[in-house]
Structures are given as structure tokens and as C-alpha cells.
Motif scaffolding. Structure first.
Motif, PDB file in Angstrom:
ATOM      1  N   PRO A  53      49.909  35.567  29.281  1.00 16.69           N
ATOM      2  CA  PRO A  53      48.694  35.091  29.935  1.00 16.69           C
ATOM      3  C   PRO A  53      47.596  36.135  29.880  1.00 16.69           C
ATOM      4  CG  PRO A  53      50.623  34.726  31.321  1.00 16.69           C
ATOM      5  CD  PRO A  53      51.061  35.576  30.185  1.00 16.69           C
ATOM      6  N   ALA A  54      46.379  35.648  29.829  1.00 15.61           N
ATOM      7  CA  ALA A  54      45.236  36.570  29.798  1.00 15.61           C
ATOM      8  C   ALA A  54      45.245  37.454  31.022  1.00 15.61           C
ATOM      9  CB  ALA A  54      43.929  35.773  29.737  1.00 15.61           C
ATOM     10  N   GLY A  55      44.933  38.732  30.798  1.00  9.42           N
ATOM     11  CA  GLY A  55      44.888  39.660  31.922  1.00  9.42           C
ATOM     12  C   GLY A  55      43.852  39.216  32.929  1.00  9.42           C
ATOM     13  N   ARG A  56      44.182  39.311  34.182  1.00  4.13           N
ATOM     14  CA  ARG A  56      43.262  38.814  35.188  1.00  4.13           C
ATOM     15  C   ARG A  56      43.379  39.651  36.448  1.00  4.13           C
ATOM     16  NH1 ARG A  56      47.848  35.938  34.988  1.00  4.13           N
ATOM     17  NH2 ARG A  56      48.811  35.169  36.886  1.00  4.13           N
ATOM     18  N   SER A  57      42.340  39.664  37.190  1.00  3.63           N
ATOM     19  CA  SER A  57      42.352  40.268  38.515  1.00  3.63           C
ATOM     20  C   SER A  57      41.478  39.380  39.382  1.00  3.63           C
ATOM     21  CB  SER A  57      41.797  41.698  38.482  1.00  3.63           C
ATOM     22  OG  SER A  57      40.505  41.720  37.957  1.00  3.63           O
ATOM     23  N   PHE A  58      42.099  38.652  40.278  1.00  7.59           N
ATOM     24  CA  PHE A  58      41.325  37.704  41.051  1.00  7.59           C
ATOM     25  C   PHE A  58      41.685  37.813  42.517  1.00  7.59           C
ATOM     26  CE2 PHE A  58      45.035  35.590  39.253  1.00  7.59           C
ATOM     27  CZ  PHE A  58      45.666  35.121  40.374  1.00  7.59           C
ATOM     28  N   GLY A  59      40.826  37.278  43.347  1.00  8.91           N
ATOM     29  CA  GLY A  59      41.025  37.324  44.787  1.00  8.91           C
ATOM     30  C   GLY A  59      39.688  37.103  45.462  1.00  8.91           C
ATOM     31  N   ARG A  60      39.534  37.613  46.657  1.00  8.63           N
ATOM     32  CA  ARG A  60      38.274  37.460  47.367  1.00  8.63           C
ATOM     33  C   ARG A  60      37.179  38.277  46.700  1.00  8.63           C
ATOM     34  NH1 ARG A  60      39.681  37.892  53.803  1.00  8.63           N
ATOM     35  NH2 ARG A  60      41.641  36.756  53.783  1.00  8.63           N
ATOM     36  N   ARG A  61      35.953  37.773  46.806  1.00  3.94           N
ATOM     37  CA  ARG A  61      34.822  38.557  46.308  1.00  3.94           C
ATOM     38  C   ARG A  61      34.623  39.802  47.163  1.00  3.94           C
ATOM     39  NH1 ARG A  61      31.314  36.934  42.577  1.00  3.94           N
ATOM     40  NH2 ARG A  61      31.528  34.852  41.712  1.00  3.94           N
ATOM     41  N   THR A  62      34.758  39.649  48.475  1.00  2.19           N
ATOM     42  CA  THR A  62      34.685  40.795  49.376  1.00  2.19           C
ATOM     43  C   THR A  62      36.018  40.906  50.102  1.00  2.19           C
ATOM     44  OG1 THR A  62      33.729  39.404  51.127  1.00  2.19           O
ATOM     45  CG2 THR A  62      32.209  40.602  49.697  1.00  2.19           C
ATOM     46  N   PRO A  63      36.645  42.062  50.070  1.00  4.19           N
ATOM     47  CA  PRO A  63      37.953  42.216  50.708  1.00  4.19           C
ATOM     48  C   PRO A  63      37.845  42.142  52.223  1.00  4.19           C
ATOM     49  CG  PRO A  63      37.134  44.318  49.915  1.00  4.19           C
ATOM     50  CD  PRO A  63      36.186  43.276  49.410  1.00  4.19           C
ATOM     51  N   PRO A  64      38.941  41.828  52.914  1.00  2.00           N
ATOM     52  CA  PRO A  64      38.917  41.806  54.382  1.00  2.00           C
ATOM     53  C   PRO A  64      38.648  43.201  54.931  1.00  2.00           C
ATOM     54  CG  PRO A  64      41.166  41.620  53.558  1.00  2.00           C
ATOM     55  CD  PRO A  64      40.268  41.491  52.373  1.00  2.00           C
ATOM     56  N   ASP A  97      43.468  41.827  48.560  1.00  5.42           N
ATOM     57  CA  ASP A  97      43.611  40.443  48.100  1.00  5.42           C
ATOM     58  C   ASP A  97      43.102  40.274  46.666  1.00  5.42           C
ATOM     59  OD1 ASP A  97      44.495  37.869  48.405  1.00  5.42           O
ATOM     60  OD2 ASP A  97      42.636  37.123  49.279  1.00  5.42           O
ATOM     61  N   VAL A  98      43.381  41.264  45.828  1.00 10.95           N
ATOM     62  CA  VAL A  98      43.013  41.210  44.413  1.00 10.95           C
ATOM     63  C   VAL A  98      44.287  41.376  43.595  1.00 10.95           C
ATOM     64  CG1 VAL A  98      41.735  42.320  42.544  1.00 10.95           C
ATOM     65  CG2 VAL A  98      40.697  42.102  44.801  1.00 10.95           C
ATOM     66  N   TYR A  99      44.584  40.381  42.771  1.00 10.06           N
ATOM     67  CA  TYR A  99      45.808  40.414  41.972  1.00 10.06           C
ATOM     68  C   TYR A  99      45.520  41.020  40.604  1.00 10.06           C
ATOM     69  CZ  TYR A  99      49.841  38.942  39.274  1.00 10.06           C
ATOM     70  OH  TYR A  99      50.942  38.937  38.470  1.00 10.06           O
ATOM     71  N   ILE A 100      46.397  41.935  40.173  1.00 15.40           N
ATOM     72  CA  ILE A 100      46.276  42.582  38.866  1.00 15.40           C
ATOM     73  C   ILE A 100      47.586  42.379  38.111  1.00 15.40           C
ATOM     74  CG2 ILE A 100      45.838  44.733  37.631  1.00 15.40           C
ATOM     75  CD1 ILE A 100      44.402  45.781  40.102  1.00 15.40           C
ATOM     76  N   ASP A 101      47.489  41.833  36.907  1.00 18.12           N
ATOM     77  CA  ASP A 101      48.677  41.604  36.085  1.00 18.12           C
ATOM     78  C   ASP A 101      49.359  42.909  35.700  1.00 18.12           C
ATOM     79  OD1 ASP A 101      48.842  38.852  35.903  1.00 18.12           O
ATOM     80  OD2 ASP A 101      47.423  38.738  34.251  1.00 18.12           O
TER      81      ASP A 101
END
Length: 230
Positions: A5-16, A81-85
Motif C-alpha cells: 500500500p502507498a505510504g501514508r500518514s493520516f489522522g487529525r489535522r490538529t492533534p489533541p 493520532d497520526v498513523y505512519i506505515d
């Protein structure tokens, strides 16, 4: 054929806020520990490599980098809340030498090592900024309460010898408390902003690049071919 899968880092735009604050404050001690281990193991390993004593030390450094890299990805996800492959090449199913060579040649190993090395100076700057802005804001907000417990029940700025402003009553403390509320808003924005920037920085080092994804696909396909042939 295996497709990575394409490398991705997703989650909230602004962290808690809570996670961002905890993350930024933890960066300094983790950075100090990482920097110390990298410098110690690296220098000792390279210095004794000629007599082969450095080989296990450098192997330990590689294992530390990859393990700490995984921990950092988990910490970024848990607190920001940011996921990194995971970016690592698959290890061969057999052969200790080949498995170690794969770890050594894997660009992700050296990207992990670079990130952990830079975490100390970056974490130091973040720690100073966050602690300073929160200390100022909380100190001003709480001034109407604690000024009476100071020497002579007076707060003097910038010092008791040079008194530009004096707080000796609740009324005189309230404007400072209002200023503290403004600083608190700035502290919240700064904390979230720094955490978001650091998350992007971490993702840039710790996620798989396009070239790495292609290498991962080829490696998985080679392993599948070996498995089928076996």
C-alpha cells in the motif's frame, strides 16, 4: 504479485491538546536517551571494528534504531493520532547473515537512525518553547491567588529591586490574569502547531518513500517466489 500500500500518514489535522503536550515534553528525555545510545554505540562500535569487537555493538545499534523507530511510530499515533506505515523491507525467511544484511542495507534503518539523532536538538527547542509559554501563561492566570503568598504579599516585575509594575491586591492582579488568558490561548495554539509540525517531520523520516515501496514490493515478490519454489 504482492502490492505494498502507498505510504501514508493520516489522522487529525490538529492533534489533541493533551496528547500534543505530552508528546512535546517527552521528546527531550527520549531524544537525550536516543542521542546518547547512538553516539555511544556508534563510536564504540566503529572504534573497535578493526578487532571485530565493534560488530555486535553496531548490530545492537541497528536493532535499537529499528525498534525505537517502531516505538516512535506508535507514539505518534497514540498521542498525535497520526498513523505512519512501517517502511521496512521484509527479512529473508532463513539465513541469519542475509537477514542482517537486509537490515543493514535497508534505507529505513538509516532514516530511523537519522530521526532519532535529530530528536535531541529538536526536542530541546520544543521543550524550552512549550515550558516557557505555559509557565508564563499559568503564572499570570494564577497571580490573583498566589501574589499574597510572596514576600511582603507583593509581586514586583521585573524584580523587587527594579519595580516597573507592582501587584499588591486582587484588583491590580486582574489585568495580569487577563493577559495570562491571552498567553494561554497562544500556548494552546503553539503546542498544537509544534506537535503538528513534528508529526509531519516524523512522517517524513519514518514512513516509506516511493522508492522504498517499490523495493518492498520487489522483496515480497522475491520471497513469494522462493516460498513457491520451495
Amino acid at each position: 504479485m504482492v502490492t505494498v500500500p502507498a505510504g501514508r500518514s493520516f489522522g487529525r489535522r490538529t492533534p489533541p491538546l493533551g496528547g500534543a503536550l505530552a508528546y512535546l515534553l517527552l521528546n527531550l528525555p527520549i531524544g537525550i536517551l536516543s542521542f546518547t545510545l547512538i553516539v555511544t554505540l556508534g563510536s564504540a562500535g566503529l572504534g573497535t571494528l578493526v578487532v571485530w569487537l565493534g560488530v555486535p555493538l553496531l548490530a545492537l545499534l541497528i536493532l535499537f534504531a529499528r525498534t525505537a523507530g517502531r516505538v516512535e511510530r506508535g507514539r505518534v499515533f497514540a498521542l498525535l493520532d497520526v498513523y505512519i506505515d512501517d517502511p521496512y523491507l521484509p527479512l529473508p525467511p532463513s539465513g541469519a547473515k542475509q537477514r542482517w544484511l537486509t537490515r543493514l542495507k535497508d534505507p529505513a534503518t538509516w532514516r530511523d537512525l537519522s530521526y532519532l539523532f535529530l530528536l535531541f536538538p529538536l526536542g530541546l527547542v520544543e521543550f524550552v518553547l512549550v515550558v516557557t509559554v505555559w509557565a508564563v501563561s499559568l503564572g499570570l492566570v494564577g497571580l490573583p491567588i498566589y501574589y499574597r503568598f510572596l514576600p511582603d504579599g507583593v509581586y514586583a516585575f521585573p524584580s523587587y529591586d527594579v519595580q516597573w509594575f507592582v501587584v499588591d491586591s486582587t484588583v491590580t492582579a486582574l489585568p495580569w490574569a487577563a493577559l495570562g488568558v491571552l498567553f494561554a490561548a497562544i500556548a494552546v495554539a503553539l503546542t498544537k502547531g509544534l506537535a503538528a509540525l513534528h508529526a509531519a517531520f516524523a512522517a517524513g523520516f519514518l514512513r516509506p518513500t516511493v522508492a522504498q515501496r517499490r523495493r518492498m514490493e520487489r522483496s515480497w515478490n522475491e520471497i513469494d517466489g522462493i516460498t513457491v519454489a520451495g
